[in-house]
Structure formats: C-alpha cells, structure tokens
Motif scaffolding. Structure first.
Motif, PDB file in Angstrom:
ATOM      1  N   PHE A 227       0.806  -1.204   0.000  1.00 15.47           N
ATOM      2  CA  PHE A 227       0.000   0.000   0.000  1.00 15.47           C
ATOM      3  C   PHE A 227       0.855   1.276   0.000  1.00 15.47           C
ATOM      4  CE2 PHE A 227      -2.287  -3.367   2.265  1.00 15.47           C
ATOM      5  CZ  PHE A 227      -3.413  -3.481   1.462  1.00 15.47           C
ATOM      6  N   TRP A 229       2.584   4.476  -1.286  1.00 16.08           N
ATOM      7  CA  TRP A 229       2.145   5.393  -2.342  1.00 16.08           C
ATOM      8  C   TRP A 229       2.879   6.708  -2.174  1.00 16.08           C
ATOM      9  CZ3 TRP A 229      -2.484   9.046  -2.253  1.00 16.08           C
ATOM     10  CH2 TRP A 229      -2.741   9.562  -3.542  1.00 16.08           C
ATOM     11  N   ASP A 230       3.326   7.259  -3.291  1.00 15.85           N
ATOM     12  CA  ASP A 230       4.063   8.523  -3.236  1.00 15.85           C
ATOM     13  C   ASP A 230       3.156   9.734  -3.264  1.00 15.85           C
ATOM     14  OD1 ASP A 230       3.126   8.360  -5.793  1.00 15.85           O
ATOM     15  OD2 ASP A 230       5.092   8.454  -6.772  1.00 15.85           O
ATOM     16  N   GLY A 231       1.825   9.536  -3.376  1.00 16.49           N
ATOM     17  CA  GLY A 231       0.892  10.650  -3.379  1.00 16.49           C
ATOM     18  C   GLY A 231       0.683  11.280  -4.737  1.00 16.49           C
ATOM     19  N   LYS A 232       1.370  10.832  -5.753  1.00 21.06           N
ATOM     20  CA  LYS A 232       1.238  11.439  -7.085  1.00 21.06           C
ATOM     21  C   LYS A 232       0.816  10.415  -8.130  1.00 21.06           C
ATOM     22  CE  LYS A 232       4.890  14.797  -6.013  1.00 21.06           C
ATOM     23  NZ  LYS A 232       6.228  15.319  -6.409  1.00 21.06           N
ATOM     24  N   SER A 233       1.507   9.317  -8.191  1.00 17.54           N
ATOM     25  CA  SER A 233       1.197   8.312  -9.199  1.00 17.54           C
ATOM     26  C   SER A 233      -0.090   7.576  -8.842  1.00 17.54           C
ATOM     27  CB  SER A 233       2.359   7.323  -9.308  1.00 17.54           C
ATOM     28  OG  SER A 233       2.588   6.699  -8.060  1.00 17.54           O
ATOM     29  N   GLN A 235      -2.616   4.877  -7.575  1.00 14.44           N
ATOM     30  CA  GLN A 235      -2.477   3.885  -6.517  1.00 14.44           C
ATOM     31  C   GLN A 235      -2.697   2.487  -7.080  1.00 14.44           C
ATOM     32  OE1 GLN A 235      -5.096   6.097  -3.499  1.00 14.44           O
ATOM     33  NE2 GLN A 235      -3.659   5.008  -2.205  1.00 14.44           N
ATOM     34  N   THR A 238       0.329  -3.732  -5.051  1.00  9.39           N
ATOM     35  CA  THR A 238       1.240  -4.700  -5.653  1.00  9.39           C
ATOM     36  C   THR A 238       1.296  -5.955  -4.805  1.00  9.39           C
ATOM     37  OG1 THR A 238       3.118  -3.725  -4.487  1.00  9.39           O
ATOM     38  CG2 THR A 238       2.626  -2.880  -6.684  1.00  9.39           C
TER      39      THR A 238
END
Length: 284
Positions: A227, A229-233, A235, A238
């Motif tokens: 879970f 997440w970089d906040g941009k790409s 979601q 995986t």
C-alpha cells in the motif's frame, strides 16, 4: 274477615262521596309549590401569584490553600537500567578464545561453492578475520562491527566500509586483522564478490558454521508494503512476486555442490534460533 272487608269498602265509599261534594261545591284545587330557597350570589376570587423575594446568592467558598506538588521518588524497577557493575575480584572475567582459522580443506570448499552468493567463501572470510582478532574478554571493549566488503576475483581486498559498530576496539582489531590476512583463493564465480559481514568480538557470541542444505530452494519473496504510495502516481496494490525455482540444470549443479552438514553447524543453527526466538520455537 268479612267485617274488615266491609269496613274498607265503607271508607272507599265515603272518600268518593267527599270528592264529589268538593267538586260540586267549586272548592279550588291547585298545586302549592314549596317556597324557593333564596340563592346566594356567587363570588369570584382572583389569585395573583407574587414571586418570593430574591435571596442573595451565597458567596463561593474560599479556595483551599494550595499545597506544593510533591513528585514521588522514581521506581527503581522502571528506571533506566544501571550499568553493569564491575565484576568482583572473586569472579573472573568471562572470555572466549579466538576460533581456529579455516583449514585448507575448508578454503578449498569455499573457493568452489557458488551458491547463495558464495556462501562458504563469505563464512570462511569472517572466520579468518575473527581468528586473528584474539581472545574476547568481558568488558567495555567487547562488541560487534559490520563491514561492507568487496573482494576482487583474485581474492584481494578492494573495498572495506564500516556500516556500524558497537565497540571501537572491536573495529580496530577487525581492521588490523583484515590488513594482515594471508593471500586468499580466487572467488568461486571469477567475479568480484560483494557482501556485508558482521564480526562478533564477544565472549558470549560465536559465529558458528552455516547450514547449506536449503541453499537450492527458491528465495522467499522480499516483503514490500503493497500500500506504499508517493501521493502522485496512481495507486496500485502490488502483490509479492514469488521467486522462480532453478532450472533443471542449475538445480543439478547446485545440489552437486551441497556438502554434508556437520554437527557443529546443526548446533550453531539451534543456538541462533534459541537466541532469536526463544526456547518455545525449538521445542526445548
């Protein structure tokens, strides 16, 4: 009995005759109403609710005199652990002699074992360093040090980096031993060998021989947070990627290199499990 009946009949006859005479004489007959009772006049009473007079509010009680806050003394059981007291003269200091260096047969095996990033070579290298550091004695000089090492294909050292250490003395002795190491055999793969190695300089720990029997099994998948997440790409959750098993030829070559595990290796493995998980995991 007959006399009574005659008397009653006589009375009825007299009564009838008297009524006829009254009617014939014109005697007025009318109903006389009883006198009315004089009625009293109704009185209407109006009630007015008058609120009671306001009472003065009571004065708030005076605040009690403040008392100084006393901090209870610290609980010795919850306080930070005190440094270990110096051993009494009656008890000798714990010590562990340096292990013997790898034999020629052990170096010959290490120089040809390619599984798990040359596992045998890495262990023999660390055993050689520890054997040259001398006896570990209980005290402030004991500790561990972790290095990142790169060895050239011909067995010479090309890089040595200290990742962390808990004892400056342990790091000093380890570096001194590495600088004075005898010539080592070439790496098993003929390529540079890069690995991390922890050297323990303590009278209570020993780096026993490794276990080789599971070296041909697929590596367990490396855990990564699915879970993250970089906040941009976008979601995306995986899933861990399982490691593919070895090819038949590679598996045969791997199994051909496996040695027979020694009693010392089994004992060292059990001790590592005891230190890591406790007795409940090993059934002891």
């Amino acid at each position: 009995m007959s006399r009574d009946k005659n008397f009653i009949a006589l009375l009825l006859t007299l009564g009838l005759h008297a009524g006829v005479l009254l009617l014939a004489s014109g005697y007025p007959l009318h109903h006389v109403s009883p006198a009315k009772v004089p009625q009293t006049a109704e009185k209407i009473v109006f009630l007015e609710l008058i609120p009671p007079p306001r009472q003065p509010l009571p004065e708030p009680p005076s605040a009690p005199p403040t008392r100084p806050i006393t901090v209870p003394p610290p609980n010795p059981a919850l306080a930070a652990p005190a440094p270990a007291p110096a051993p009494s003269p009656d008890r000798p200091l714990a010590s562990m002699a340096a292990p013997p260096p790898p034999t020629a047969e052990e170096w010959a095996f290490a120089a040809n074992y390619t599984n798990k990033n040359s596992k045998g070579y890495r262990y023999s290298w660390g055993q050689q360093v520890r054997s040259m550091m001398g006896t570990a004695v209980e005290g402030p000089d004991q500790g561990v040090v972790r290095f990142r090492i790169e060895i050239a294909p011909d067995g010479s050292l090309t890089q040595l980096q200290t990742l962390w250490t808990t004892s400056a003395k342990a790091e000093q002795l380890a570096r001194q031993a590495i600088q004075n190491m005898p010539p080592l055999p070439p790496t098993p793969t003929g390529k540079p060998l890069i690995f991390d190695k922890t050297i323990s300089f303590s009278p209570f720990a020993n780096d026993g021989p490794p276990i080789y029997r599971d070296d041909c099994l697929p590596e367990p998948p490396v855990f990564r947070n699915p879970f993250a997440w970089d906040g941009k790409s976008p979601q995306v959750v995986t899933a861990p990627t399982p490691t593919a098993p070895l090819e038949p030829q590679a598996l045969a070559d791997c199994l051909r290199q496996l040695p027979k595990d020694s009693v010392e290796a089994e004992t060292a493995r059990d001790q590592r499990l005891m230190d890591q998980w406790g007795s409940s995991k090993t059934g002891r």
